[in-house]
Scaffold this motif. Structure first.
Motif, PDB file in Angstrom:
ATOM      1  N   ILE A  87       0.834  -1.196   0.000  1.00 23.54           N
ATOM      2  CA  ILE A  87       0.000   0.000   0.000  1.00 23.54           C
ATOM      3  C   ILE A  87       0.871   1.249   0.000  1.00 23.54           C
ATOM      4  N   ALA A 117      -1.182   3.699   4.937  1.00 23.45           N
ATOM      5  CA  ALA A 117      -1.296   2.634   5.923  1.00 23.45           C
ATOM      6  C   ALA A 117      -2.439   2.953   6.882  1.00 23.45           C
ATOM      7  N   SER A 118      -2.971   1.942   7.543  1.00 30.24           N
ATOM      8  CA  SER A 118      -4.094   2.205   8.428  1.00 30.24           C
ATOM      9  C   SER A 118      -4.080   1.276   9.625  1.00 30.24           C
ATOM     10  N   ILE A 172      -9.246   3.777  11.396  1.00 33.34           N
ATOM     11  CA  ILE A 172     -10.659   3.459  11.209  1.00 33.34           C
ATOM     12  C   ILE A 172     -11.183   2.809  12.483  1.00 33.34           C
ATOM     13  N   LEU A 192     -16.074  -7.310  13.632  1.00 27.90           N
ATOM     14  CA  LEU A 192     -15.377  -6.076  13.270  1.00 27.90           C
ATOM     15  C   LEU A 192     -13.879  -6.302  13.125  1.00 27.90           C
ATOM     16  N   PHE A 240     -11.846  -5.741   9.736  1.00 25.79           N
ATOM     17  CA  PHE A 240     -10.725  -4.802   9.614  1.00 25.79           C
ATOM     18  C   PHE A 240      -9.503  -5.520   9.039  1.00 25.79           C
ATOM     19  N   ALA A 273      -9.524  -8.138   7.133  1.00 19.17           N
ATOM     20  CA  ALA A 273      -9.808  -8.408   5.717  1.00 19.17           C
ATOM     21  C   ALA A 273      -9.627  -7.152   4.878  1.00 19.17           C
ATOM     22  N   ARG A 274      -9.802  -5.997   5.508  1.00 17.66           N
ATOM     23  CA  ARG A 274      -9.623  -4.731   4.801  1.00 17.66           C
ATOM     24  C   ARG A 274      -8.198  -4.208   4.972  1.00 17.66           C
ATOM     25  N   ARG A 275      -7.292  -5.112   5.407  1.00 16.98           N
ATOM     26  CA  ARG A 275      -5.856  -4.840   5.343  1.00 16.98           C
ATOM     27  C   ARG A 275      -5.408  -3.729   6.277  1.00 16.98           C
TER      28      ARG A 275
END
Lengths: 355, 355
Positions: B76, B83-84, B116, B130, B134, B136-138
């Motif tokens: 990413i 990054a997150s 997030i 949740l 999260f 799965a959403r990397r």
């Protein structure tokens, strides 16, 4: 509650002339434009082998030209993963947003969707970064409390099928669904309430004037004063940061100068809480009406009169509108405006000292 | 601040014997296990063409066996995406979490990462849903205020390199970094403060006892009473929901019965706020110490004595620990415990009526 179509764009279509919701380009459209079969498009989209680099490039070009996007929410549902919506908040430390946030979460849960949040901290760049990051992470829809004033960056996402609803503040430079409070009417009513209790010199301390809600509340203050035939001295009007230091200095200036105001109208709950502290330290009662209700307002001495919004209803209305869009309800962007409610508790009914 | 290794598991390794952080399987490991070249693994992982179905299956089997995961944060960053980290909150409507949330956000921003959030609403299934959504959403890392008591579902994610820090409450059934408040010590000090002001009959109203923080605070109450040589009547102790209706009924029962308590210790800010209302309606002063500070506590009459946590420091400490893990700092899971601070303001210094 007033529903009005925004001024620009014919009903049901955005300025581009393409239907705003529901008319997402399909794999078939991509195949047709690229001059290949559906299976080839599927291979490219899903990263499967068996496509020549040349063909892949042609398909990618068609995808870009059409704004095609995999229907990930359908894919996610097929794979047993949960659909999700994103909520972009403004200030995590403002308790006003807690019930809004919670109401959105409850509606999401009722629809079997996960809610993910982020906060712009009142920074337009951050808002954009978050919104696009949420889209990249395949949210099905977005609810945005906007910090910025130009949301054209969302147009490709909206065109590609990401349902988007703005709440608390309208979108800038695009037509989009919005759920707002009647900030103008609420502020006008709150200031008129002080006028009705005998005040002529009323100070206004509010948030930064580039923020839609702050500007509308200031407009309401001015309208109420004008309706009452009262002049407004420039020194009585203080829009700006809601940081306690600035609000404190402004409240002290307005209340302790040679010709002080006899009442304050505060533009949001952050401002009100600081004004309550200044008045408590002053040691004499000062009439006060605050925009936004807040916890324990009724247990203070005097209890604080407020113009209450309904943040839970804002969130619920926005989330329900979002899910209706996700379910395929089309039509022009809607603008919903929720009423405020004046809650007299004591501080707003104090007369001026001279009365 | 006390740093103690948790009791189970040898330092630096989880029970599986595989180093907990930093020893992620690489593409090279996958290539070696599948008996193919690195480029082939790369093609499969990135969905590029040129791999036979048989080879692809062999590579996929190796990926599954090794728990290999693309290093998406590196990818990413290379692609210019941000990054997150993910933060799982408990109750969106509890103002205690607002400064924690905001502090995590500030640390994330300092590290150029997006935050997030999601809320479990005190539901263990929702928390798991949740957290995995999260992952799965990397997200690169997770900060969790846990609702559940079994976090083994996160072990594969942690083993695959998703840094995870628990905050406010510890993880259940896994060794993991945790940043907590000294809930036991804080409650013991608050109750001892009431004892020092002459109270012998002290009621405790707290949150549900399966919640770690609530159990620790109840334990602190009992320890303080025992240290003072005071018996505890069963009718004085009320753990349960913090819903205003229940708290109100319990406070009224303890304060208005034939043999009432002379003081209340309330187990969190939600309970305290309702107790303040009940006492205000009662029309006579009742000694009160509340766990958690809250806005305007100092402006009530009497001002409310609290055992203050530092939620911003909880969030900041957890987030910094998370980023140190993401930067490659290895070692045994850490358990950080932050102190509380007794803030005397008036309500906790009231003597019993008979004194």
């Amino acid at each position: 509650m007033a529903d009005t179509a925004p001024p620009s764009g014919p009903a049901g279509t955005p300025r581009s002339g393409r239907p705003r919701y529901g008319a997402r380009p399909t794999m078939k459209d991509v195949a047709s434009r690229a001059g290949v079969g559906l299976k080839t498009v599927s291979r490219v989209v899903n990263g499967e082998p068996g496509v020549t680099p040349d063909t892949e490039r042609r398909v990618q070009d068609a995808i870009t030209a059409l704004g095609f996007r995999r229907n990930d929410s359908a894919r996610i549902l097929r794979k047993g993963r949960t659909a999700s919506i994103g909520l972009i908040l403004e200030d995590l430390a403002d308790p006003f947003y807690a019930p809004l946030n919670r109401a959105v979460e409850e509606v999401a849960r009722d629809h079997g969707a996960l809610l993910i949040n982020g906060s712009s901290a009142e920074d337009a760049d951050r808002e954009q970064e978050l919104a696009l990051a949420f889209c990249a992470r395949r949210v099905d829809g977005l609810i945005v409390i906007p910090a910025g004033h130009d949301h054209r960056y969302l147009e490709p996402e909206i065109a590609a099928g990401v349902a988007t609803v703005f709440v608390d503040r309208p979108a800038g430079l695009i037509d989009a669904d919005a759920v707002l409070t009647d900030n103008f009417g609420g502020a006008r009513e709150g200031v008129a309430h002080l006028v009705a209790h005998g005040h002529r010199r009323i100070g206004f301390i509010g948030d930064q004037p580039h923020i839609h809600t702050a500007a509308e509340r200031l407009r309401g203050y001015r309208a109420a004063m004008e309706t009452a035939g009262l002049p407004v001295d420039g020194s009585w009007v203080s829009p700006g940061s809601t940081a306690p230091g600035r609000v404190r200095a402004e409240a002290e200036r307005m209340l302790t100068g040679p010709d002080p105001v006899t009442a304050l109208f505060t533009g949001n709950n952050r401002v009100t809480v600081t004004a309550v502290r200044v008045i408590a330290e002053l040691g004499r009662p000062v009439a006060l009406v605050g925009f936004d209700d807040f916890e324990l307002a009724d247990l203070l001495s005097p209890a604080v009169t407020v113009v209450a919004q309904d943040p839970a209803r804002l969130g619920r209305t926005a989330a329900r509108l979002l899910f209706r869009r996700l379910e395929g309800v089309e039509g022009a962007p809607r603008r919903v405006e929720l009423p405020t409610r004046l809650v007299p508790r004591g501080s707003g009914e104090l007369p001026p000292p001279s009365a």
